[in-house]
Write a protein that holds these residues in place. Sequence first.
Motif, PDB file in Angstrom:
ATOM      1  N   ARG A  45     -50.504  31.636   3.980  1.00 31.80           N
ATOM      2  CA  ARG A  45     -50.958  30.436   4.693  1.00 31.80           C
ATOM      3  C   ARG A  45     -52.395  30.627   5.191  1.00 31.80           C
ATOM      4  O   ARG A  45     -53.248  29.755   5.013  1.00 31.80           O
ATOM      5  CB  ARG A  45     -50.027  30.170   5.876  1.00 31.80           C
ATOM      6  CG  ARG A  45     -50.332  28.891   6.657  1.00 31.80           C
ATOM      7  CD  ARG A  45     -49.714  28.910   8.045  1.00 31.80           C
ATOM      8  NE  ARG A  45     -48.359  29.406   8.061  1.00 31.80           N
ATOM      9  CZ  ARG A  45     -47.278  28.667   7.830  1.00 31.80           C
ATOM     10  NH1 ARG A  45     -47.416  27.377   7.564  1.00 31.80           N
ATOM     11  NH2 ARG A  45     -46.072  29.209   7.881  1.00 31.80           N
ATOM     12  N   ALA A  46     -52.669  31.779   5.800  1.00 30.26           N
ATOM     13  CA  ALA A  46     -54.008  32.043   6.321  1.00 30.26           C
ATOM     14  C   ALA A  46     -55.047  32.048   5.200  1.00 30.26           C
ATOM     15  O   ALA A  46     -56.132  31.479   5.337  1.00 30.26           O
ATOM     16  CB  ALA A  46     -54.009  33.387   7.059  1.00 30.26           C
ATOM     17  N   LYS A  47     -54.703  32.671   4.080  1.00 34.41           N
ATOM     18  CA  LYS A  47     -55.646  32.731   2.959  1.00 34.41           C
ATOM     19  C   LYS A  47     -55.885  31.351   2.349  1.00 34.41           C
ATOM     20  O   LYS A  47     -56.996  31.034   1.921  1.00 34.41           O
ATOM     21  CB  LYS A  47     -55.134  33.706   1.905  1.00 34.41           C
ATOM     22  CG  LYS A  47     -55.195  35.158   2.360  1.00 34.41           C
ATOM     23  CD  LYS A  47     -54.631  36.102   1.303  1.00 34.41           C
ATOM     24  CE  LYS A  47     -54.697  37.547   1.777  1.00 34.41           C
ATOM     25  NZ  LYS A  47     -54.131  38.476   0.770  1.00 34.41           N
ATOM     26  N   ALA A  48     -54.826  30.526   2.299  1.00 34.57           N
ATOM     27  CA  ALA A  48     -55.002  29.170   1.776  1.00 34.57           C
ATOM     28  C   ALA A  48     -55.937  28.370   2.667  1.00 34.57           C
ATOM     29  O   ALA A  48     -56.786  27.611   2.183  1.00 34.57           O
ATOM     30  CB  ALA A  48     -53.658  28.472   1.654  1.00 34.57           C
ATOM     31  N   LEU A  49     -55.792  28.532   3.971  1.00 39.34           N
ATOM     32  CA  LEU A  49     -56.673  27.815   4.895  1.00 39.34           C
ATOM     33  C   LEU A  49     -58.115  28.270   4.729  1.00 39.34           C
ATOM     34  O   LEU A  49     -59.040  27.466   4.822  1.00 39.34           O
ATOM     35  CB  LEU A  49     -56.195  28.014   6.332  1.00 39.34           C
ATOM     36  CG  LEU A  49     -54.834  27.386   6.659  1.00 39.34           C
ATOM     37  CD1 LEU A  49     -54.400  27.738   8.070  1.00 39.34           C
ATOM     38  CD2 LEU A  49     -54.852  25.878   6.468  1.00 39.34           C
ATOM     39  N   LEU A  50     -58.318  29.547   4.461  1.00 39.89           N
ATOM     40  CA  LEU A  50     -59.666  30.043   4.208  1.00 39.89           C
ATOM     41  C   LEU A  50     -60.249  29.431   2.934  1.00 39.89           C
ATOM     42  O   LEU A  50     -61.452  29.233   2.824  1.00 39.89           O
ATOM     43  CB  LEU A  50     -59.662  31.570   4.090  1.00 39.89           C
ATOM     44  CG  LEU A  50     -59.434  32.355   5.387  1.00 39.89           C
ATOM     45  CD1 LEU A  50     -59.277  33.835   5.088  1.00 39.89           C
ATOM     46  CD2 LEU A  50     -60.583  32.122   6.370  1.00 39.89           C
ATOM     47  N   SER A  51     -59.373  29.129   1.971  1.00 34.21           N
ATOM     48  CA  SER A  51     -59.837  28.539   0.709  1.00 34.21           C
ATOM     49  C   SER A  51     -60.280  27.092   0.859  1.00 34.21           C
ATOM     50  O   SER A  51     -60.923  26.539  -0.026  1.00 34.21           O
ATOM     51  CB  SER A  51     -58.718  28.595  -0.336  1.00 34.21           C
ATOM     52  OG  SER A  51     -58.459  29.914  -0.746  1.00 34.21           O
ATOM     53  N   LEU A  52     -59.917  26.460   1.972  1.00 31.98           N
ATOM     54  CA  LEU A  52     -60.254  25.053   2.163  1.00 31.98           C
ATOM     55  C   LEU A  52     -61.755  24.813   2.281  1.00 31.98           C
ATOM     56  O   LEU A  52     -62.257  23.784   1.853  1.00 31.98           O
ATOM     57  CB  LEU A  52     -59.592  24.510   3.439  1.00 31.98           C
ATOM     58  CG  LEU A  52     -58.095  24.281   3.420  1.00 31.98           C
ATOM     59  CD1 LEU A  52     -57.619  23.838   4.792  1.00 31.98           C
ATOM     60  CD2 LEU A  52     -57.734  23.235   2.386  1.00 31.98           C
ATOM     61  N   LYS A  53     -62.443  25.752   2.870  1.00 28.94           N
ATOM     62  CA  LYS A  53     -63.833  25.530   3.224  1.00 28.94           C
ATOM     63  C   LYS A  53     -64.691  25.259   1.991  1.00 28.94           C
ATOM     64  O   LYS A  53     -64.887  26.128   1.151  1.00 28.94           O
ATOM     65  CB  LYS A  53     -64.375  26.732   3.990  1.00 28.94           C
ATOM     66  CG  LYS A  53     -65.758  26.504   4.570  1.00 28.94           C
ATOM     67  CD  LYS A  53     -66.198  27.677   5.437  1.00 28.94           C
ATOM     68  CE  LYS A  53     -67.572  27.424   6.022  1.00 28.94           C
ATOM     69  NZ  LYS A  53     -68.021  28.556   6.865  1.00 28.94           N
ATOM     70  N   GLY A  54     -65.176  24.045   1.906  1.00 27.97           N
ATOM     71  CA  GLY A  54     -66.079  23.665   0.823  1.00 27.97           C
ATOM     72  C   GLY A  54     -65.456  23.650  -0.549  1.00 27.97           C
ATOM     73  O   GLY A  54     -66.169  23.652  -1.552  1.00 27.97           O
TER      74      GLY A  54
END
Length: 199
Positions: free
Chosen positions: A25-34
């Motif tokens: 979940r944390a890594k997916a949220l990091l992937s959101l940026k841009g």
Amino acid sequence: VATCRTEGFARVKNVFTKQEVDGMRAKALLSLKGSPELEELNGYPTILYHPKELADVVNDPRLQEIVKSYYEHDNFVLETQQWYFHLPGDPDEFAWHTDERFRPGVGNLYLQTAILIDDWTEDNSAVEFIPKSHKKPFHNTPELRHFERNGLKGKKLMGEAGDVFTWSNTVVHGSEKNVGSTSRMYFMHGFRGSDVAYC
């Protein structure tokens, strides 16, 4: 495999730990940026395609072993990766459909899997599957993102974070809006094999 072959879908319990899925979940949220791969609906993130921070999850031996058991060989390749958010209050829903609508004529050369990041419950609108519908013809409607029951009732597939769900490319399923208070995130991997998957 036997359950999926009969019903069109199945649950494999406790494949990943809570700590592991929270890390996803944390890594997916990091992937959101841009990300150019993010789909939004009315201000909500809904789908993230091929989350870059999670590219290697497909190689996890536990997931690979599940897929191998369906094909009975390891001659298959990853075709799709999709992270679904289904946040509380978001308007995202899916009409009754088969995944065949996205790849006509492929049939059960394609197998879908989903790693549950959150529990799937009645309250957060777990995906509903129509048992044994993968063995009958189904006409997909043009409108995908609007759920109407149309007299059909299936089985909502409940599960816990860390479970892996599998389903046939031709089973009928759909989901309503999440009107609950919890999110229903999951990470989907779709595979295509050189021979049919037993599902």
